[in-house]
Every structure is written in C-alpha cells, then in structure tokens.
Design a protein around this motif. Structure first.
Motif, short mmCIF file in Angstrom:
data_model
loop_
_atom_site.label_atom_id
_atom_site.label_comp_id
_atom_site.label_asym_id
_atom_site.label_seq_id
_atom_site.Cartn_x
_atom_site.Cartn_y
_atom_site.Cartn_z
N LEU A 197 96.04 56.26 37.24
CA LEU A 197 94.66 55.83 37.41
C LEU A 197 94.02 55.49 36.07
O LEU A 197 93.19 54.57 35.99
N LEU A 198 94.38 56.21 35.02
CA LEU A 198 93.76 56.03 33.71
C LEU A 198 94.42 54.93 32.88
O LEU A 198 93.92 54.58 31.81
N ARG A 199 95.52 54.38 33.37
CA ARG A 199 96.25 53.36 32.60
C ARG A 199 95.51 52.01 32.68
O ARG A 199 95.09 51.56 33.73
N ASP A 202 96.79 46.67 29.68
CA ASP A 202 97.63 46.44 28.50
C ASP A 202 98.61 47.58 28.23
O ASP A 202 99.33 47.57 27.24
N GLY A 203 98.62 48.58 29.10
CA GLY A 203 99.54 49.71 28.94
C GLY A 203 98.94 50.90 28.24
O GLY A 203 99.54 51.98 28.25
N SER A 204 97.77 50.74 27.62
CA SER A 204 97.11 51.87 26.96
C SER A 204 96.39 52.72 28.01
O SER A 204 96.37 52.38 29.20
N HIS A 232 85.82 51.20 28.07
CA HIS A 232 87.03 50.36 28.03
C HIS A 232 86.92 49.14 28.95
O HIS A 232 87.41 48.06 28.62
N THR A 233 86.29 49.32 30.11
CA THR A 233 86.26 48.25 31.11
C THR A 233 84.86 47.70 31.41
O THR A 233 84.74 46.63 32.00
N GLY A 234 83.81 48.46 31.04
CA GLY A 234 82.45 48.04 31.35
C GLY A 234 82.05 48.32 32.78
O GLY A 234 80.95 47.99 33.21
N ARG A 235 82.93 48.95 33.56
CA ARG A 235 82.63 49.27 34.94
C ARG A 235 81.89 50.60 35.05
O ARG A 235 82.06 51.48 34.22
#
Length: 313
Positions: A197-199, A202-204, A232-235
C-alpha cells in the motif's frame, strides 16, 4: 465620537457560516484529531450547501433541517445521528458560548432509533472470503484487514499516518475516544499488505502523510489541512464516509462490524474477557460483554453438546 455598534453585529449578524464554523472547530472540544475530522466533515458539507459566505443570523431552522435531509436522509440511522449531533453541537455553541443569533436543528429532524442487530458479527470465513476477492482494490483490502486484526475503531485507523506505523513490531499508536494515546496491534495479513500500500509507482516508499489516501487530489475549494495531505502524491486522507460507502458497496457491511466481529471471534475462541478488553481497549466489562456475544456459528456448535450420544456399535 463614534456611533454605537449595531445590535446585529453583537448578535452575530455579520458572522458568516464559514467564520462560525472555523471558530467552533478551533475550540478545545474538537482538539482530538478524530473528533475534529468528524465534526469538520459534517459542518463543512452543511455550510457548503447553504452558502459559506451567508450570515449565520440569516439561516433559518427549516434550512438546517432541509440541509440535513438532503445530505443524510437516506443514510443509516447511525450516520444520520452522528452528523446531526455534530451540527447540533456547533449551533448550540454559537448560541450558548458566543451569543450569536443562529439557527437550531428543528424538532422534526429528530434523532433516529438505531436498532440492535443480532446478526451484527460476521462469520470469520465470510471476512476471509471478502478479503481474498481479487477485484477489491488493495487500499480497501488493507483497510478492512487492519480494522479486523486490530479490532480498532474506523476513525482511529483512518487517522493513522505513515510515520506512526511500527512495521517491525506490527503496531501503531492511536488516539482513543477519551484522548489517550493507546496501541493497536495487527497480524500477518495486514503486515503483508501495508508495504504494498505504501509503495509509490517509482518503487520508493511513502514515509510521511496519511496511510489511507483518497482516489484523487482535493479541489482547491475544499482543501483539507496540511496534515491530511500526502506530501508524496498530493492526495488527501481517505474520509470515513467514503470508506463506509465502499464497504457497503462491496459487501453490504458496516465498518463497525469488522471491530465487532473481531471481538466476537475472540469470545468464541474462549479468549478471557480481560484480554478481549485489552484488545478492544474497552474500559467497562459490561460494555465489552456487549461485543463478545457468541455468534450463530458458536451457538450452533454448542448445541451439539445437547444431542443424544451416538452409538459406538
């Protein structure tokens, strides 16, 4: 010599719905993040429907009732009662603490009876089948598995941030109803799903922000607090109402049934009440007993004891 201020100003005539909402949400009674999020969700939806820039004093009781009906009339009684209580608390505070001219929740928008459901606990096999369905998105499977394995309240799990997770020891701190910080623990099912879920694409791996995210970025007009947005995603953080709708859509279940089922399954496994209370974090044994009522499967199995002895020859 300046003129005396208008009575309307003193009574809240120039206080907008948005300003009154912000003032209430800044009070100590909403200091608990879970409480603040629940109250803000209900109040923001009502003020958006009525017009955030409208003067508080211009809104009528009937308009409040109509807004509640439009937003939650078709919802379950528990959802109606929860959101109605948030609006009632806000408007009562405006009256009693700020002495603003403000509407009230009308009498016909009364609290609804929440019927006790004797089949509220879901069989363990049903839960495992649900969580193995491949068409269900990873986020939902991780959330539902975590709710079941932790036996925590949905609001507590939805409030978790990535930095709260102790993945090595399979635990995380949550803020309970009373405001105390307590630990919840999960097992291998959740431990297997969380890293996925946290991936990131880009694999990070995400290191900060909400664990459970909404499907898309928030619109500027309803941008949540910075702490509820993933850097990281802005969500934004996944909301309780959206999570509730998804579980109902996929399985016809309520979020609380996962917590209730977990406690019931522990009781059916003859786990001592004291340990069940430790797991669910109930303080009152009488309250915990309500959640560990044996389910249909356990009662059916016990009934075998009453059957006549089988002949061995």
């Amino acid at each position: 010599m300046s003129s005396a201020p208008k009575v309307a100003a003193l009574r809240g005539g120039y206080i907008t719905l948005a300003a009154a909402a912000d003032a209430f949400l800044a009070t100590p009674r909403t200091a608990n993040p879970n409480t603040h999020r629940a109250y803000a969700s209900a109040i923001d939806r009502v003020t958006a429907l009525l017009g955030r820039d409208r003067p508080l004093a211009d809104v009528t009781d009937a308009e409040i009732g109509a807004a509640l009906a439009e937003l939650w009339d078709a919802s379950a009684p528990a959802t109606w009662n929860r959101n109605r209580a948030a609006i009632t608390s806000w408007l009562s505070w405006c009256h009693a603490k700020k002495h603003w001219a403000a509407p009230s929740v009308p009498a016909d928008a009364e609290r609804r009876k929440e019927s006790a459901d004797e089949t509220r606990a879901v069989a363990k096999t049903t839960i495992h089948r649900l969580l193995s369905r491949r068409e269900i998105p990873l986020r939902e499977r991780a959330l539902w598995r975590m709710l079941y394995e932790t036996a925590a309240r949905a609001s507590e799990i939805l409030a978790l941030n990535v930095e709260d997770l102790d993945l090595e020891h399979r635990r995380a701190p949550v803020r309970s109803k009373g405001g105390a910080v307590e630990w919840v623990y999960w097992d291998s099912g959740t431990a297997h799903l969380l890293p996925r879920l946290l991936r990131l694409p880009d694999g990070s791996t995400r290191t900060h922000g909400p664990v459970f995210l909404s499907e898309r970025r928030p619109v500027p007009a309803r941008r949540p607090a910075a702490g509820d947005i993933c850097p990281h995603t802005g969500r934004a953080r996944l909301g309780y109402d959206r999570a509730r709708v998804l579980l109902d859509t996929y399985a016809g279940l309520d979020l609380h049934q996962l917590r209730h089922s977990a406690a019931t399954h522990l009781g059916e496994a003859e786990v001592p009440l004291q340990l069940i209370m430790g797991k669910t974090r109930h303080k009152n044994p009488r309250t915990a007993m309500r959640y560990v009522k044996p389910g249909a499967e356990a009662i059916a199995k016990v009934t075998e004891v009453l059957a006549p002895r089988r002949r061995t020859h």
